[in-house]
Write an enzyme that holds these catalytic residues in place. Sequence first.
Site, PDB file in Angstrom:
ATOM      1  CD  GLU A 180      -0.209  15.407   3.261  1.00 23.15           C
ATOM      2  OE1 GLU A 180      -0.264  16.538   2.370  1.00 23.15           O
ATOM      3  OE2 GLU A 180      -0.917  15.126   3.977  1.00 23.15           O
TER       4      GLU A 180
ATOM      5  CB  THR B 126      -1.083   0.051   1.242  1.00 22.52           C
ATOM      6  OG1 THR B 126      -0.186   0.046   2.297  1.00 22.52           O
ATOM      7  CG2 THR B 126      -1.880  -1.175   1.010  1.00 22.52           C
TER       8      THR B 126
END
Lengths: 328, 769, 167
Positions: B736, B666
């Site tokens: 981010e 992931t």
Amino acid sequence: MNPFTYARAEQAEDALKLAEAQGARFLGGGTNLVDLMRETIERPQSLVDVTGLSAAIEETSAGGLRIGAAARNSAVAEHRLVRTLYPVLSRALLAGASGQIRNMATLGGNIMQRTRCAYFYDDDGSRCNKRTPGQGCDAAEGFNRYHAILGASPSCVATHASDMCVALAVLDAVIHLRSPRGERTVPFVDFHRLPGETPQVETVLEPGELILTVELPANPIAKRSTYRKVRDRSSYAFALVSVAAALELDGGKVKDVRLALGGVAHKPWRALRAEEALRGREATPENFRAAAGAELIDAKPLRYNAFKIELAARTITAVLQELAEEAQ
Amino acid sequence: MSLKSAAMKLMQKAIEHAPDSMMPGGKPDPLITRKHGIVGAPVTRIDGPLKVKGAAPFAAEFEAEGLLYTAVAFSTIAKGRITSLDTSAAEKAPGVRLVMTHKNAPKLKPTPMFNTQPKAAGPSDLPIMQDDSIHWNGEPIAVVLADTQEQADYAKSLISATYKEEPAVIDFDAAMKNAHEPKTILGEPPTINEGDAEAALSAAPNLVDKTYTTPRHNHNPIELHGVTLFWEDGELYVHDSSQTVAQSAWTLAEVFGLDEKKVHIWSPYVGGGFGSKTLWQHHVLAAAASKMADRPVRLVLSREGVYRTVGGRTTTQQRVAIGADADGRFQSLIHTGVAAMTEHNDCPEQFTFPARHLYATKSFLIGQKVADMDMLANTFMRAPGESIGTFALESAIDELAEQIGIDPIELRARNEPESDPTTGKQFSSRNLIKAYRDGAERFGWNSRSAKPAARRDGEWLVGMGCATGTYPYYRMPGGKARLTVSKDGFVTAEFAAHEMGMGTATTQTQVVAERMGVAQQCVQINYGSSDLAGVFLAGGSSQSASIGASIHAAHTALVEQLIKLAGSKSPLHGLDADDVESRDGGLHTKKDPSHGESYAAILRRAGKDELSVEESAPPPMELQHWSMHSFSAIFAEVGVNTITCETRVRRLLGSFDCGRILNPKTATSQFRGGMIMGIGLALMEETIWDSRKGRIMNPSLAEYHVPVHMDVPEIDVMWTDIPDPHTPLGARGIGEIGITGVGAAIANAIYNACGKRIRELPITLDKLM
Amino acid sequence: MRFLINGQPVEVDVDMRTSLLDLLRDHLNLHGSKKGCNQGACGACTVLADGERILSCLALAVQYQGREITTIEGIAEDGQMHPLQRAFIEHDGFQCGYCTPGQICSAIGMAAEAKRGMPSHMTRDLGAEFITLDRHEVRERMSGNICRCGAYNGIVNAISEVFVEAE
């Protein structure tokens, strides 16, 4: 979306009869019209579904190809004869939209598709002469990077969004139309209009008139043809500039040439001046570039789209050069 | 200085100088050293089957008896007053149940603005449909409820409004003339400086001094913003698409004057957020309209509606100036600039943050201002500040390296700081140069020609570029989790966190399994509801750390209770929580793993079905004690077409230093996803702003270009996997950082390919002609 | 209006303006097809009509009476997930999962197009009888399906495994 009535036609006669109702529009795959209806830019009171009309792609007795207006974009792009005899048409279709949209959109609908001008689409927030005649044009002094460099008017600087139509312009296609008054044919290059003072009138189609077929004349030059599209991302974007071209050489000289531009004008722009400048000349990059220059000499840049002039010149040159190299 | 702020300053100093051991994370999380466990394994997404079947229910997919559909009308001026608003035709249209405007809307308190109170989630402090005033072009002016979506949309199109326009500040150039320093930039001082950076710049033998501009961006998650909500017995129930469930519930409660327990937000599945799925006016409008109509309401914004009412990343103009000595050592680093903002929100786009932590320099001047505009409140979008700040800073580094004539990686290595260059704090963990060396090797950086336009492939000029990415480590206050262990050995963990695709559901299942020492199959986690414990933000790359610390705290409390519960007959009798560890489905002494007892045995003996505890994570003081950041080295190879100037990314590699990676599978997707958004930022994304009307002109996924399949090559990602000793599980957030550095890496590669330096995003072909 | 959806005939009284997408989502409780833009720009609403991929948001439902519509809910085979669904999970071909049903339906339609020799913008030789679905071909043909999370690599891997390597 405004309310509307819907009827499906299986024959052209039925379609024309059904469409005599006021405010009727013919509906193809809906990929443009449904979108515009949802934006309430188009508000037809009735729709006549013409996707059941002829979608046939067949050879004409003259050795050309006749394509029913209901033929899906993907079916045309995929057709063996289109791929081999008119590759520019396959290429242009495959450069347009997405696989899903090509499976829906019809030949007739693609011809009738409307501009992507952001101010045209901004139903209540911007002025647009195309949407509301006489209102004014917010694109002329606005964000006009995608807009026209050729044939624009103070009323409208929008461009035609179709890729397919640029190919049809280069192939000397002929549109067969039918209305209650009878049938007529219009050369494809005369079908779309420049904006002038009436940008809301985009084609020569008369009210209630229906596109039946598009005919591609037999022409050996079409075999050596291609399409190049320049855009802001690699796929699934409208053209900044596109070039459709066909070229036939005789020795090192241009025997015949067809050239059309997309993304530069209110209609698919057949580059007759450039063609004229090339016939009989040596097939060299310099001459290709000079011919592009001849076509673009009247180009008028707006605030954000001056780059299109150079981009068009370069792309024309490269496409012709590519065809010339193939031919030699 | 007020007494309060003086006290806060003192507190801050105390935290900075306190011994490490007193900090959260001062004692390394024992799980950091546990290898070969389930944390760190490439576990496949547990919500995968539901999602590939289209069976995961999103907010707009809940049914309710008597559900009404919604359409929203928007203003077409930026500032002024509504002089007439004709809704009569709309009210008479078929199926219409309500047309709500400022004339009949219930009294609503403004949303408390984000960052002003612990749980405030308001996008701005503006009133919502309370009077005839207009604050931005696109502000909602009417809400239509009807029996079907078609009826609502049609009725909306019948509404007409006229306005009296007032002078508006809608041109960024004009607004910049009145730019001013905000009070803080997310709690940090707007400007910091040391030495005379301007003088040092002028005196430096090598210098660059350039201006960079970045446009507005929109998040564009594919799921449209929407709610299905209803009122029952004075309580509000909202199926939302949210990355702030607890904050949104509290804020809506404030707006409607309710106890916060009376607002329930459910959001287990979120179709992408990237910073945009917070609280906006449509939540309030839908709830107000539902209350007025006394019917359940579904409000799904149109794509245009999202652009008109959900803010995006703001536009900036930045100056980066670097002066270096002959060896490339920085004598001066200047990063200043202006971001557009409104007077009604506080989102200054912290583009100077990277410069505060990346490079050692003798002097610096780092500061940013905001220019107030009359526009929709801008908001956080994936790596707010860092994404576009690194574009400017890392482009300038590349320019300087070329000027000095050294490799840009070497230039960065020469200016690698020992400790935080502006605060002096120790880094919790920093391995940027290792990330560079590893990445450079895998990418084949040494085959790059330092001279631009040296490599050609047919029509294409090919070049390579690199850049540093960075993003702070955040852990938000308010974290809390409930852990329940049952007599059959199953563990349930509950917390009000979010899964927007980051992999939270999967990685936190791994984390709980590891923490509790049970198999993954024995763990159920519940999240995505404001009724659950804690306050989490799926933002600032903070969520994993916040959940991790909460579960850690809850686990410690649970262990204490389990030992108590075990009683005198247990081998655990008399032990402290510190003496035992969770493993093999129970508690075992650390000294002798064979010495212990299963959870099931403890509960059964005590005659209990389950034991449940809820515990809060400690306040995130570690953020003030260490300098905590993630880093990346981004490598790009691009082709620039010599004819059309189209740019295509051919290869992209991200080498990350983000602490320990919890789930490589992931995580890879998270990194790649950020990097792809970075491709968009570099080459195509721009929210077109017509500065005559202050109106967004491409509110559409057809005209706002995000990368499509064809734009995206195979993206290579790698990581140092060096645990941060001061974070839960040794991990730092990764949501981010993927986007940071990518803009500059691609811009630098374009320069290397064709010799053109573009300092204005996006780098479209017209700028390269 | 009468429809054939996932092999089931359904009769439903809907507004003429209803799109095929809204018919599925709002009237038939089939929420697998997603609304991402409602303007033909994202591909999340992709379904199959007689096996061909289309955008259900741009399709007026009334036009699709009598066509065989297959949605994500109908692509399972004998109650088992379609191999492509399994491959999407294995290759992490999604994050949020919202564009996923559209990606999967689109890929199934795309593979059928390629199998019958449909060229694409990336196809060099328009006259070729057979298409080799290399990664470039897959990427071009799938470009009508936007994934904002950026799971493109995983999606292409999944498609390649099921439709290319299996051949």
